[in-house]
Design a protein around this motif. Structure first.
Motif, PDB file in Angstrom:
ATOM      1  N   ASP A   1       0.851  -1.318  -0.050  1.00  0.00           N
ATOM      2  CA  ASP A   1       0.094  -0.186  -0.032  1.00  0.00           C
ATOM      3  C   ASP A   1       0.814   1.124  -0.034  1.00  0.00           C
ATOM      4  O   ASP A   1       0.355   2.252  -0.655  1.00  0.00           O
ATOM      5  CB  ASP A   1      -0.904   0.018   1.338  1.00  0.00           C
ATOM      6  N   LYS A   2       1.872   1.141   0.627  1.00  0.00           N
ATOM      7  CA  LYS A   2       2.915   2.351   0.736  1.00  0.00           C
ATOM      8  C   LYS A   2       3.730   2.525  -0.474  1.00  0.00           C
ATOM      9  O   LYS A   2       3.489   3.683  -1.158  1.00  0.00           O
ATOM     10  CB  LYS A   2       3.886   2.073   1.911  1.00  0.00           C
ATOM     11  N   MET A   3       3.728   1.466  -1.266  1.00  0.00           N
ATOM     12  CA  MET A   3       4.218   1.864  -2.616  1.00  0.00           C
ATOM     13  C   MET A   3       3.127   2.277  -3.607  1.00  0.00           C
ATOM     14  O   MET A   3       3.713   3.169  -4.550  1.00  0.00           O
ATOM     15  CB  MET A   3       4.991   0.313  -3.266  1.00  0.00           C
ATOM     16  N   LYS A   4       1.928   1.651  -3.240  1.00  0.00           N
ATOM     17  CA  LYS A   4       0.771   2.461  -4.137  1.00  0.00           C
ATOM     18  C   LYS A   4       0.753   3.963  -3.960  1.00  0.00           C
ATOM     19  O   LYS A   4       0.682   4.740  -4.859  1.00  0.00           O
ATOM     20  CB  LYS A   4      -0.282   1.672  -3.966  1.00  0.00           C
ATOM     21  N   ALA A   5       0.725   4.301  -2.870  1.00  0.00           N
ATOM     22  CA  ALA A   5       0.528   5.719  -2.545  1.00  0.00           C
ATOM     23  C   ALA A   5       1.710   6.457  -3.111  1.00  0.00           C
ATOM     24  O   ALA A   5       1.515   7.618  -3.486  1.00  0.00           O
ATOM     25  CB  ALA A   5       0.619   5.751  -0.657  1.00  0.00           C
ATOM     26  N   THR A   6       2.993   5.962  -2.903  1.00  0.00           N
ATOM     27  CA  THR A   6       3.968   6.606  -3.530  1.00  0.00           C
ATOM     28  C   THR A   6       3.823   6.746  -4.966  1.00  0.00           C
ATOM     29  O   THR A   6       4.159   7.866  -5.329  1.00  0.00           O
ATOM     30  CB  THR A   6       5.391   5.872  -3.086  1.00  0.00           C
ATOM     31  N   TYR A   7       3.599   5.676  -5.636  1.00  0.00           N
ATOM     32  CA  TYR A   7       3.376   5.800  -6.930  1.00  0.00           C
ATOM     33  C   TYR A   7       2.321   6.889  -7.266  1.00  0.00           C
ATOM     34  O   TYR A   7       2.418   7.572  -8.340  1.00  0.00           O
ATOM     35  CB  TYR A   7       2.913   4.410  -7.590  1.00  0.00           C
ATOM     36  N   GLU A   8       1.254   6.986  -6.682  1.00  0.00           N
ATOM     37  CA  GLU A   8      -0.022   7.818  -6.912  1.00  0.00           C
ATOM     38  C   GLU A   8       0.594   9.237  -6.657  1.00  0.00           C
ATOM     39  O   GLU A   8       0.189  10.220  -7.402  1.00  0.00           O
ATOM     40  CB  GLU A   8      -1.305   7.642  -6.244  1.00  0.00           C
ATOM     41  N   THR A   9       1.427   9.313  -5.511  1.00  0.00           N
ATOM     42  CA  THR A   9       1.902  10.789  -5.487  1.00  0.00           C
ATOM     43  C   THR A   9       2.607  11.416  -6.638  1.00  0.00           C
ATOM     44  O   THR A   9       2.586  12.312  -6.992  1.00  0.00           O
ATOM     45  CB  THR A   9       2.706  10.838  -4.079  1.00  0.00           C
TER      46      THR A   9
END
Length: 62
Positions: free
Chosen positions: A2-10
């Motif tokens: 989830d942290k990787m997804k949030a970073t990607y979306e950012t």
């Protein structure tokens, strides 16, 4: 994950913002150039100087 997804979306949001900022800058610059041309064609010196100042401010602010 989830942290990787949030970073990607950012990162995607930042890239989208950069693209939008670039498009707005290009639009404003082209509009000022067009208006400068019109001012020159009509002999409107005051408008020319005002627009030239706007163009310089726009160039040096980015």
């Amino acid at each position: 994950m989830d942290k990787m997804k949030a970073t990607y979306e950012t990162m995607l949001a930042l890239v989208a913002e950069m693209v939008l900022d670039d498009a707005v800058l290009k639009f404003r610059t082209e509009r000022i150039y067009r208006d400068i041309d019109l001012a020159l064609a009509s002999g409107d010196e005051d408008t020319f100087h005002r627009l030239a100042e706007q163009l310089n401010a726009l160039r040096f602010s980015h």
